[in-house]
Design a protein around this motif. Structure first.
Motif, short mmCIF file in Angstrom:
data_model
loop_
_atom_site.label_atom_id
_atom_site.label_comp_id
_atom_site.label_asym_id
_atom_site.label_seq_id
_atom_site.Cartn_x
_atom_site.Cartn_y
_atom_site.Cartn_z
N ASP A 64 0.86 -1.19 0.00
CA ASP A 64 0.00 0.00 0.00
C ASP A 64 0.90 1.24 0.00
N LEU A 100 1.50 -7.25 -9.19
CA LEU A 100 2.73 -6.44 -9.26
C LEU A 100 3.39 -6.27 -7.90
N PHE A 273 3.37 9.67 -8.11
CA PHE A 273 2.41 8.60 -8.38
C PHE A 273 1.02 9.00 -7.86
N1 T1G Z 1 -1.11 1.22 -3.10
C1 T1G Z 1 -2.16 2.03 -2.81
N2 T1G Z 1 -3.07 2.46 -3.71
C2 T1G Z 1 -2.90 2.05 -4.98
C3 T1G Z 1 -1.83 1.21 -5.38
C4 T1G Z 1 -0.92 0.79 -4.37
N3 T1G Z 1 0.10 -0.01 -4.63
N4 T1G Z 1 -1.95 1.01 -6.72
C5 T1G Z 1 -3.04 1.68 -7.12
N5 T1G Z 1 -3.61 2.29 -6.08
C6 T1G Z 1 -4.83 3.12 -6.12
C7 T1G Z 1 -4.63 4.38 -6.95
O1 T1G Z 1 -4.02 5.40 -6.16
C8 T1G Z 1 -6.05 4.70 -7.34
O2 T1G Z 1 -6.65 5.26 -6.17
C9 T1G Z 1 -6.69 3.32 -7.53
O3 T1G Z 1 -5.85 2.41 -6.80
C10 T1G Z 1 -6.71 2.89 -8.98
O4 T1G Z 1 -5.36 3.03 -9.47
C11 T1G Z 1 6.94 -4.21 -0.75
C12 T1G Z 1 7.74 -2.04 -2.07
C13 T1G Z 1 -2.34 -1.45 -10.44
C14 T1G Z 1 -1.64 -0.92 -12.80
O5 T1G Z 1 3.71 0.35 -7.87
O6 T1G Z 1 0.57 0.61 -11.32
O7 T1G Z 1 4.87 -3.41 -3.59
O8 T1G Z 1 -7.25 7.46 -7.21
O9 T1G Z 1 -5.93 4.73 -11.25
O10 T1G Z 1 -5.01 2.74 -14.11
O11 T1G Z 1 8.30 -4.97 -2.46
O12 T1G Z 1 -2.59 1.43 -10.10
O13 T1G Z 1 -8.94 5.64 -7.00
O14 T1G Z 1 -8.13 6.81 -4.92
O15 T1G Z 1 -3.66 3.56 -11.21
O16 T1G Z 1 -6.30 0.59 -13.46
C15 T1G Z 1 4.34 -1.65 -6.12
C16 T1G Z 1 1.07 0.82 -8.60
C17 T1G Z 1 4.15 -0.94 -4.82
C18 T1G Z 1 1.62 -0.58 -8.48
C19 T1G Z 1 -3.86 -0.17 -11.92
N6 T1G Z 1 3.14 -1.60 -6.90
N7 T1G Z 1 -0.24 0.81 -9.21
O17 T1G Z 1 -3.91 0.92 -12.80
O18 T1G Z 1 -5.80 2.26 -11.76
S1 T1G Z 1 5.61 -1.00 -3.83
C20 T1G Z 1 2.91 -0.55 -7.73
C21 T1G Z 1 -0.37 0.75 -10.57
C22 T1G Z 1 5.76 -2.63 -3.43
C23 T1G Z 1 7.06 -4.34 -2.22
C24 T1G Z 1 7.09 -3.06 -2.92
C25 T1G Z 1 -1.76 0.89 -11.10
C26 T1G Z 1 -2.38 -0.44 -11.55
P1 T1G Z 1 -7.82 6.37 -6.33
P2 T1G Z 1 -5.13 3.49 -10.98
P3 T1G Z 1 -5.30 1.63 -13.14
#
Ligand code: T1G
Length: 697
Positions: A64, A100, A273
């Motif tokens: 998150d 992811l 982001f």
């Molecule tokens: N955490 C919290 N909120 C998230 C989120 C996340 N990881 N990903 C998306 N959201 C929220 C976003 O802010 C939006 O909220 C809603 O979901 C829809 O997102 C420990 C350190 C998955 C491809 O980097 O790439 O894991 O605006 O508009 O276009 O090793 O979201 O509705 O309130 O982007 O369909 C790694 C980031 C984290 C993925 C979907 N993961 N997210 O795209 O929807 S670090 C990421 C994305 C981690 C570990 C490491 C995209 C998506 P709101 P959206 P979308």
């Protein structure tokens, strides 16, 4: 287990279902629920195996992001992954959607991974200035080998299920009914007599250390000099997976992850982001309803008009282009076709899509053909009278509910709206050139623009995959207003003693791909020159005016397009050469202004530029032109090349501290009061011990 993790037992299989919409982010409640569920399954004698799955559109898309920067709360994601991996009963991960980051790490810790055929997996952490911190850099190499793991983690790219299967990242693909197939696999594994092999004990992908280390050395030498330090740390972690025992590699990875998490680069990238998504949240969505846009009429077949046409065609819309005569129309349609042909030859679109897009394109010389368009966009040259005439012509033919948009860069849209019967349908859609490539779209809301029309502008942006930012009406909206302040700041610096080449180098060192004078040459010096001449009559005589730019233009040196601007451009050579004649012009102008040149450090240059951008951004907030500081950051990153890992000018203000910014502005105000006078907003925030982030709500 809790509100976001469900636990049921079905035919001896413990089914653990994550349900934390919208993307099943692995926040504290999910992590806590997972630990309890895995332990419950292992303590239940009736359970032979565990199926881990998720509801909604995707298996967890990562940790998150909103929790980063808050005090850590156990259990951590590594704790959850290790619990899964050390489970006495086999764990099958049934993944789908965009699995992811931490979500993919959860799957890698399982003993078997089955993916729906449309699943994408990947490690986007590098885009947040992070690296996988829950075992991803240690487990993936053990399954897929060091190089496939390195490539996936360093690029942040998503790969499809077929690619993942080939690279041993997953074990099977499910055509449909992932739950049933996952249950069957869990049942089978649960009945196996042979012990399950944890990922940490697998060596499928491990190549011989010597050849692998040679490749690591090569990869280190290839790292771009772009200021980002995470890629190097990723190489170190993946190399550790090969060289160290698993526990040591895991500890090393965690240490590297913590370093990244605490870095300014990651704080800035995580800010961006969230900012990109927050920009889409505007007040008009509370009352406005977006209208359908299926047919778009574009006035003007120049570079902008053609680029906008391609954007709309790519989104599946029908496009009509109008021009003043047959030759111009033919030129405009040819420009569009050339871009579509390029998309086809580069594989960006299929032959079918290429054909469909061309079939949805038509040209006309008759405004009456716009009678059925849902949206008309004027994209002609920046001339007020000409644009007003276009608006009048459109006003006579458009439907009552059709939207009339202007792509103007800085003309007053309130004035333009006065030329039509329905000003509530008028909006600014400021695309950035080249329109089919630049992600930013400034949606400019005029005084009478209706909420429905604003909501339509934002819905359109999403459908054409642009990043919309709401702007009020002012000369230059958000981006050009700040860019104008940037220009003034660097021209002052050059007139006071630095060379344009030093300024460019200093701003490239800050992280811009191009320095400002390189950008001026690229855009064409004549455009700003014409604007300065137009504004001359109304310019404040007390305001400092720098004239060396005019002297350069008087020689018809207009930048790259004339082969000579601040730099000299040899035919076919992209990067210009410094030109001593330009320096002579600048020296002559200093003499004429009686200016004693002084030396500047790169840091002084960077600080002055940032102070100018931040102060103009604060003024835009004060004037309610920009909704929030992070919107300004999004504009400067996506429209003007502000380095993403710096977070944008307003984020930089918070990183540096408003006290520092204010002191810089106060010192500069002594030199040039009008330009450097600090915006009152900065002082107000400081008084309350806040930063701009407090306004990002
Ligand atoms: N955490 C919290 N909120 C998230 C989120 C996340 N990881 N990903 C998306 N959201 C929220 C976003 O802010 C939006 O909220 C809603 O979901 C829809 O997102 C420990 C350190 C998955 C491809 O980097 O790439 O894991 O605006 O508009 O276009 O090793 O979201 O509705 O309130 O982007 O369909 C790694 C980031 C984290 C993925 C979907 N993961 N997210 O795209 O929807 S670090 C990421 C994305 C981690 C570990 C490491 C995209 C998506 P709101 P959206 P979308």
């Amino acid at each position: 287990m809790n509100s976001v993790v469900k636990y049921t037992v079905r035919d001896g299989i413990a089914v653990i279902t994550i349900n934390n919409q919208p993307v099943n982010a692995l926040g504290f409640d999910v992590r806590d629920g997972l630990i309890n569920a895995i332990n419950a399954a292992n303590n239940n004698g009736d359970v032979s195996a565990i199926l881990l799955r998720a509801q909604g559109r995707t298996f967890p898309a990562g940790a998150d992001i909103k929790e980063f920067g808050l005090p850590p709360r156990a259990p951590s994601l590594p704790d959850v992954c290790n619990t899964i991996e050390n489970s006495s009963k086999p764990v099958v991960a049934a993944i789908h959607g965009t699995t992811l980051g931490g979500g993919f790490e959860l799957a890698l810790a399982a003993h078997y991974r089955i993916a729906h055929k449309d699943t994408k997996v990947g490690f986007p952490e590098v885009n947040l200035g992070l690296l996988p911190g829950a075992g991803g850099t240690q487990r993936l190499p053990r399954l897929s080998g060091g190089l496939p793991a390195l490539n996936l983690i360093m690029t942040g790219k998503q790969v499809n299920a077929q690619f993942a299967l080939k690279r041993n990242m997953i074990d099977a693909i499910s055509e449909d009914n992932l739950l049933m197939v996952g249950l069957k696999m869990a049942l089978k594994l649960g009945q196996r007599k042979t012990p399950i092999t944890a990922t940490k004990d697998r060596r499928d992908g491990m190549q011989d250390p010597v050849s692998y280390q040679k490749v690591m050395r090569m990869r280190r030498s290839e790292l771009p000099d772009d200021g980002m330090f995470v890629p190097g740390k990723i190489i170190d972690c993946v190399e550790a997976a090969l060289l160290l025992p698993f526990e040591s590699g895991l500890a090393f990875e965690r240490e590297m992850f913590e370093d990244c998490l605490a870095s300014e680069q990651s704080k800035a990238l995580r800010h961006v982001f969230i900012a990109e998504r927050k920009a889409a949240k505007i007040p008009e969505l509370e009352t406005g309803t977006a209208r359908d846009v299926k047919t778009v009429g574009i006035v003007g077949g120049g570079l902008m008009g053609a680029g906008i046409a391609v954007v709309m065609l790519t989104a599946g819309m029908t496009v009509k282009m109008i021009e003043r005569d047959q030759e111009s129309l033919h030129l405009g349609l040819s420009r569009i076709k050339a871009i579509l042909d390029g998309n086809l030859s580069s594989g960006r679109i299929t032959k079918g899509a290429h054909e469909a897009q061309l079939n949805h394109l038509s040209g006309t010389l008759d405004y009456n053909d716009f009678a059925d368009v849902d949206l008309a966009i004027e994209a002609i040259f920046e001339d007020k009278t000409a644009k007003e005439n276009v608006f009048k012509n459109l006003n006579n033919v458009l439907r009552d509910d059709a939207i009339l948009a202007t792509n103007t860069s800085y003309l007053d849209i309130d004035e333009l709206a006065q030329t039509v019967d329905r000003p509530e349908n008028v909006i600014g859609l400021h695309f950035f050139s080249p329109a089919h490539i630049m992600k930013l779209l400034e949606v400019v809301v005029a005084g009478k623009t209706s909420p429905d029309v604003v909501a339509t502008g934002f819905a359109l942006a999403k459908s054409i995959r642009k990043i919309p930012v709401r702007a009020g009406v002012t000369d230059g909206f958000i981006g050009n207003r700040i860019f104008k302040a940037y220009r003034a700041a660097v021209e002052f610096i050059v007139e006071d003693g630095a060379s344009p080449y030093q300024v460019d180098a200093a701003m490239r060192a800050f992280g811009f791909k191009l320095g400002p004078f390189q950008v001026f040459d690229l855009a064409g010096l004549d455009i700003a020159w014409a604007q300065r001449k137009r504004a001359a009559a109304t310019r404040d005589p007390k305001a400092r005016y720098v004239s060396f730019a005019d002297k350069i233009c008087e020689k018809n040196w207009f930048g790259r397009k004339t082969g000579q601007g601040y730099y000299t451009y040899e035919k076919g050579v992209q990067i210009g050469k410094e030109d001593p004649r330009v320096l002579e012009i600048i020296v002559a102008e200093r003499k004429a202004q009686n200016i004693q040149p002084r030396a500047f450090t790169d840091k002084e240059i960077q600080d002055r530029v940032l102070a100018a951008m931040i102060n103009e951004g604060a003024r835009l907030l004060d004037e309610k032109i920009a909704l929030r500081p992070s919107d300004i950051d999004v504009v400067m990153i996506h429209g003007y090349g502000f380095p993403r890992w710096r977070g944008g000018p307003m984020k930089q203000a918070d990183i540096r501290g408003l006290i520092y910014v204010q002191s810089k502005l106060r010192a500069l105000e002594k030199e040039e009061p009008l330009f450097w006078k600090p915006s009152g907003l900065i002082g107000d925030l400081m008084k309350n011990g806040k930063g701009f982030d407090a306004l990002n709500g």
